[in-house]
Design a protein around this motif. Structure first.
Motif, PDB file in Angstrom:
ATOM      1  N   PHE A  19       0.841  -1.197   0.000  1.00 17.33           N
ATOM      2  CA  PHE A  19       0.000   0.000   0.000  1.00 17.33           C
ATOM      3  C   PHE A  19       0.881   1.254   0.000  1.00 17.33           C
ATOM      4  O   PHE A  19       1.974   1.258   0.575  1.00 17.33           O
ATOM      5  CB  PHE A  19      -0.909   0.025   1.249  1.00 17.33           C
ATOM      6  N   TYR A  20       0.360   2.293  -0.638  1.00 18.47           N
ATOM      7  CA  TYR A  20       1.059   3.581  -0.627  1.00 18.47           C
ATOM      8  C   TYR A  20       0.841   4.258   0.720  1.00 18.47           C
ATOM      9  O   TYR A  20      -0.214   4.106   1.347  1.00 18.47           O
ATOM     10  CB  TYR A  20       0.545   4.494  -1.740  1.00 18.47           C
ATOM     11  N   LYS A  21       1.821   5.022   1.150  1.00 23.54           N
ATOM     12  CA  LYS A  21       1.677   5.776   2.397  1.00 23.54           C
ATOM     13  C   LYS A  21       0.785   6.986   2.152  1.00 23.54           C
ATOM     14  O   LYS A  21       0.889   7.661   1.134  1.00 23.54           O
ATOM     15  CB  LYS A  21       3.050   6.233   2.894  1.00 23.54           C
ATOM     16  N   ARG A  22      -0.095   7.255   3.120  1.00 23.36           N
ATOM     17  CA  ARG A  22      -0.991   8.408   3.032  1.00 23.36           C
ATOM     18  C   ARG A  22      -1.316   8.872   4.444  1.00 23.36           C
ATOM     19  O   ARG A  22      -1.985   8.175   5.209  1.00 23.36           O
ATOM     20  CB  ARG A  22      -2.252   8.053   2.266  1.00 23.36           C
ATOM     21  N   ALA A  30      -2.848   4.119   2.453  1.00 18.56           N
ATOM     22  CA  ALA A  30      -4.064   4.190   1.646  1.00 18.56           C
ATOM     23  C   ALA A  30      -4.904   2.936   1.858  1.00 18.56           C
ATOM     24  O   ALA A  30      -4.396   1.881   2.248  1.00 18.56           O
ATOM     25  CB  ALA A  30      -3.702   4.353   0.174  1.00 18.56           C
ATOM     26  N   THR A  31      -6.184   3.047   1.567  1.00 19.83           N
ATOM     27  CA  THR A  31      -7.083   1.906   1.746  1.00 19.83           C
ATOM     28  C   THR A  31      -7.063   0.975   0.528  1.00 19.83           C
ATOM     29  O   THR A  31      -7.411  -0.193   0.639  1.00 19.83           O
ATOM     30  CB  THR A  31      -8.520   2.385   1.991  1.00 19.83           C
ATOM     31  N   GLU A  32      -6.674   1.507  -0.625  1.00 17.71           N
ATOM     32  CA  GLU A  32      -6.559   0.692  -1.839  1.00 17.71           C
ATOM     33  C   GLU A  32      -5.099   0.284  -2.038  1.00 17.71           C
ATOM     34  O   GLU A  32      -4.179   1.081  -1.822  1.00 17.71           O
ATOM     35  CB  GLU A  32      -7.053   1.474  -3.063  1.00 17.71           C
ATOM     36  N   CYS A  33      -4.867  -0.944  -2.474  1.00 21.28           N
ATOM     37  CA  CYS A  33      -3.503  -1.439  -2.648  1.00 21.28           C
ATOM     38  C   CYS A  33      -2.820  -0.768  -3.843  1.00 21.28           C
ATOM     39  O   CYS A  33      -3.468  -0.116  -4.665  1.00 21.28           O
ATOM     40  CB  CYS A  33      -3.497  -2.953  -2.813  1.00 21.28           C
ATOM     41  N   LYS A  34      -1.518  -0.953  -3.927  1.00 12.41           N
ATOM     42  CA  LYS A  34      -0.754  -0.339  -5.012  1.00 12.41           C
ATOM     43  C   LYS A  34      -1.210  -0.825  -6.383  1.00 12.41           C
ATOM     44  O   LYS A  34      -1.325  -0.036  -7.331  1.00 12.41           O
ATOM     45  CB  LYS A  34       0.737  -0.641  -4.840  1.00 12.41           C
ATOM     46  N   ASP A  35      -1.460  -2.103  -6.506  1.00  7.17           N
ATOM     47  CA  ASP A  35      -1.880  -2.656  -7.800  1.00  7.17           C
ATOM     48  C   ASP A  35      -3.170  -2.009  -8.288  1.00  7.17           C
ATOM     49  O   ASP A  35      -3.301  -1.657  -9.475  1.00  7.17           O
ATOM     50  CB  ASP A  35      -2.063  -4.171  -7.699  1.00  7.17           C
ATOM     51  N   CYS A  36      -4.132  -1.821  -7.371  1.00  6.23           N
ATOM     52  CA  CYS A  36      -5.403  -1.206  -7.754  1.00  6.23           C
ATOM     53  C   CYS A  36      -5.204   0.260  -8.131  1.00  6.23           C
ATOM     54  O   CYS A  36      -5.815   0.751  -9.090  1.00  6.23           O
ATOM     55  CB  CYS A  36      -6.417  -1.320  -6.615  1.00  6.23           C
ATOM     56  N   ARG A  37      -4.326   0.963  -7.386  1.00  7.94           N
ATOM     57  CA  ARG A  37      -4.075   2.359  -7.690  1.00  7.94           C
ATOM     58  C   ARG A  37      -3.381   2.508  -9.049  1.00  7.94           C
ATOM     59  O   ARG A  37      -3.713   3.387  -9.842  1.00  7.94           O
ATOM     60  CB  ARG A  37      -3.211   2.992  -6.593  1.00  7.94           C
ATOM     61  N   ILE A  38      -2.441   1.620  -9.338  1.00  2.00           N
ATOM     62  CA  ILE A  38      -1.729   1.662 -10.615  1.00  2.00           C
ATOM     63  C   ILE A  38      -2.678   1.374 -11.771  1.00  2.00           C
ATOM     64  O   ILE A  38      -2.654   2.054 -12.808  1.00  2.00           O
ATOM     65  CB  ILE A  38      -0.561   0.662 -10.603  1.00  2.00           C
ATOM     66  N   ASN A  39      -3.534   0.363 -11.592  1.00  3.65           N
ATOM     67  CA  ASN A  39      -4.500   0.032 -12.649  1.00  3.65           C
ATOM     68  C   ASN A  39      -5.479   1.176 -12.882  1.00  3.65           C
ATOM     69  O   ASN A  39      -5.861   1.466 -14.035  1.00  3.65           O
ATOM     70  CB  ASN A  39      -5.259  -1.239 -12.283  1.00  3.65           C
ATOM     71  N   ALA A  40      -5.896   1.842 -11.808  1.00  5.71           N
ATOM     72  CA  ALA A  40      -6.821   2.971 -11.938  1.00  5.71           C
ATOM     73  C   ALA A  40      -6.150   4.134 -12.664  1.00  5.71           C
ATOM     74  O   ALA A  40      -6.770   4.803 -13.503  1.00  5.71           O
ATOM     75  CB  ALA A  40      -7.293   3.419 -10.558  1.00  5.71           C
ATOM     76  N   ALA A  41      -4.860   4.369 -12.342  1.00  2.00           N
ATOM     77  CA  ALA A  41      -4.129   5.453 -12.996  1.00  2.00           C
ATOM     78  C   ALA A  41      -3.954   5.170 -14.481  1.00  2.00           C
ATOM     79  O   ALA A  41      -4.097   6.066 -15.329  1.00  2.00           O
ATOM     80  CB  ALA A  41      -2.769   5.640 -12.328  1.00  2.00           C
ATOM     81  N   LYS A  42      -3.666   3.913 -14.838  1.00  2.00           N
ATOM     82  CA  LYS A  42      -3.518   3.541 -16.245  1.00  2.00           C
ATOM     83  C   LYS A  42      -4.834   3.695 -16.999  1.00  2.00           C
ATOM     84  O   LYS A  42      -4.856   4.158 -18.150  1.00  2.00           O
ATOM     85  CB  LYS A  42      -3.018   2.103 -16.349  1.00  2.00           C
ATOM     86  N   ALA A  43      -5.933   3.314 -16.337  1.00  2.00           N
ATOM     87  CA  ALA A  43      -7.243   3.442 -16.979  1.00  2.00           C
ATOM     88  C   ALA A  43      -7.593   4.910 -17.213  1.00  2.00           C
ATOM     89  O   ALA A  43      -8.122   5.280 -18.265  1.00  2.00           O
ATOM     90  CB  ALA A  43      -8.307   2.774 -16.117  1.00  2.00           C
ATOM     91  N   ALA A  44      -7.271   5.783 -16.230  1.00  2.00           N
ATOM     92  CA  ALA A  44      -7.542   7.212 -16.377  1.00  2.00           C
ATOM     93  C   ALA A  44      -6.699   7.821 -17.492  1.00  2.00           C
ATOM     94  O   ALA A  44      -7.170   8.673 -18.247  1.00  2.00           O
ATOM     95  CB  ALA A  44      -7.264   7.924 -15.055  1.00  2.00           C
ATOM     96  N   TYR A  45      -5.447   7.341 -17.603  1.00  2.00           N
ATOM     97  CA  TYR A  45      -4.572   7.867 -18.661  1.00  2.00           C
ATOM     98  C   TYR A  45      -5.078   7.458 -20.040  1.00  2.00           C
ATOM     99  O   TYR A  45      -5.076   8.263 -20.970  1.00  2.00           O
ATOM    100  CB  TYR A  45      -3.157   7.356 -18.447  1.00  2.00           C
ATOM    101  N   ARG A  46      -5.515   6.197 -20.163  1.00  2.00           N
ATOM    102  CA  ARG A  46      -6.043   5.738 -21.456  1.00  2.00           C
ATOM    103  C   ARG A  46      -7.304   6.512 -21.842  1.00  2.00           C
ATOM    104  O   ARG A  46      -7.526   6.794 -23.025  1.00  2.00           O
ATOM    105  CB  ARG A  46      -6.337   4.239 -21.386  1.00  2.00           C
ATOM    106  N   LYS A  47      -8.098   6.863 -20.861  1.00  2.82           N
ATOM    107  CA  LYS A  47      -9.348   7.564 -21.123  1.00  2.82           C
ATOM    108  C   LYS A  47      -9.103   9.011 -21.525  1.00  2.82           C
ATOM    109  O   LYS A  47      -9.742   9.523 -22.444  1.00  2.82           O
ATOM    110  CB  LYS A  47     -10.240   7.506 -19.879  1.00  2.82           C
ATOM    111  N   ASN A  48      -8.166   9.670 -20.847  1.00  2.00           N
ATOM    112  CA  ASN A  48      -7.889  11.085 -21.136  1.00  2.00           C
ATOM    113  C   ASN A  48      -6.415  11.369 -20.855  1.00  2.00           C
ATOM    114  O   ASN A  48      -6.062  11.915 -19.813  1.00  2.00           O
ATOM    115  CB  ASN A  48      -8.777  11.983 -20.279  1.00  2.00           C
TER     116      ASN A  48
END
Length: 260
Positions: A19-22, A30-48
């Motif tokens: 998990f990332y420190k927050r 953070a409550t979400e693990c690193k893998d989930c945060r990375i996947n979310a960031a990649k999805a946001a980048y692909r979208k916009n």
């Protein structure tokens, strides 16, 4: 080890590394693990992608010191990734370099000229030798024949002796000659650079090493016990590029220096 269940994927993972420190979150992570945060960031980048780039640039502009600290902590990974990208995208890298040079030319050239004048005043001969090395590097870069030389190595080869390695005579001025010419694919690297007198350098021009050595009647063994061309090339290659194979034998097998 302390673990936590990710609120997004539901997988239990270790806090440290998972998990990332927050600071704002309970327990400092953070409550979400690193893998989930990375996947979310990649999805946001692909979208916009443009919005993501703008957000990152704004954060970097607002936090210059944090940007420096982050880069310093991961500099090796950044450099490795940059080298891999350049290897896969040589044409894009050239285009970026050309655009960058064009943008900075107005500011860069006056500073470069001023610095060049200061260096020439401080040590004229050193400045001239540096100019000759940069000219050789530029020719190799344009020919894409290979470059791996520092000024200290170039100067060491030039200062090796007052004797031309081709004709064996004392020279008023020693210059660096590419044993295998740049125009024929010879690189600007130790193992292909020979200290020579100006007349030999001019006469050799872009001749193939076989033709040049035959024209001057060069022998691979000298009666006075001085270094031969092959011995010099091998010695400088081992001294300055020990991890690389000998150039004459490895890259130019057609070059034959006959022993007598």
């Amino acid at each position: 080890m302390i673990s936590r269940i990710c609120t997004k994927c539901g997988v239990e993972k270790e806090l440290e590394g998972g998990f990332y420190k927050r600071k704002s979150q309970r327990g400092g992570f953070a409550t979400e693990c690193k893998d989930c945060r990375i996947n979310a960031a990649k999805a946001a980048y692909r979208k916009n992608p443009q919005a993501t780039k703008d957000r990152v640039r704004k954060w970097q502009a607002d936090n210059p010191e944090a940007k420096k600290r982050y880069y310093k902590s991961k500099s090796d990974a950044y450099k490795k990734r940059a080298r891999e990208w350049v290897a896969l995208n040589p044409e894009k890298r050239k285009a970026i370099a050309k655009q960058s040079a064009s943008r900075r030319r107005e500011d860069y050239l006056p500073r470069r000229k001023a610095l060049s004048r200061v260096r020439r005043i401080a040590d004229l001969e050193k400045a001239r030798e540096a100019g000759r090395m940069h000219a050789a590097r530029r020719r190799s870069r344009l020919r894409e024949s290979g470059i791996d030389i520092e000024f200290e190595q170039w100067r060491a080869i030039a200062d090796f002796s007052d004797t031309c390695l081709y004709c064996g005579k004392l020279a008023d001025k020693i210059v660096i000659d590419h044993f295998f010419p740049v125009s024929r694919g010879g690189p600007t690297e130790p193992g292909n650079l020979v200290p020579a007198c100006q007349p030999c350098n001019s006469r050799k021009s872009d001749k193939h090493p076989d033709d040049w050595l035959r024209s001057i009647g060069h022998c691979a063994i000298r009666s006075d016990g001085s270094l031969t061309i092959r011995e010099f090339l091998s010695a400088t290659r081992k001294a300055f590029c020990p991890e690389k194979p000998p150039l004459v034998e490895a890259m130019f097998p057609a070059v034959k220096i006959v022993e007598v």
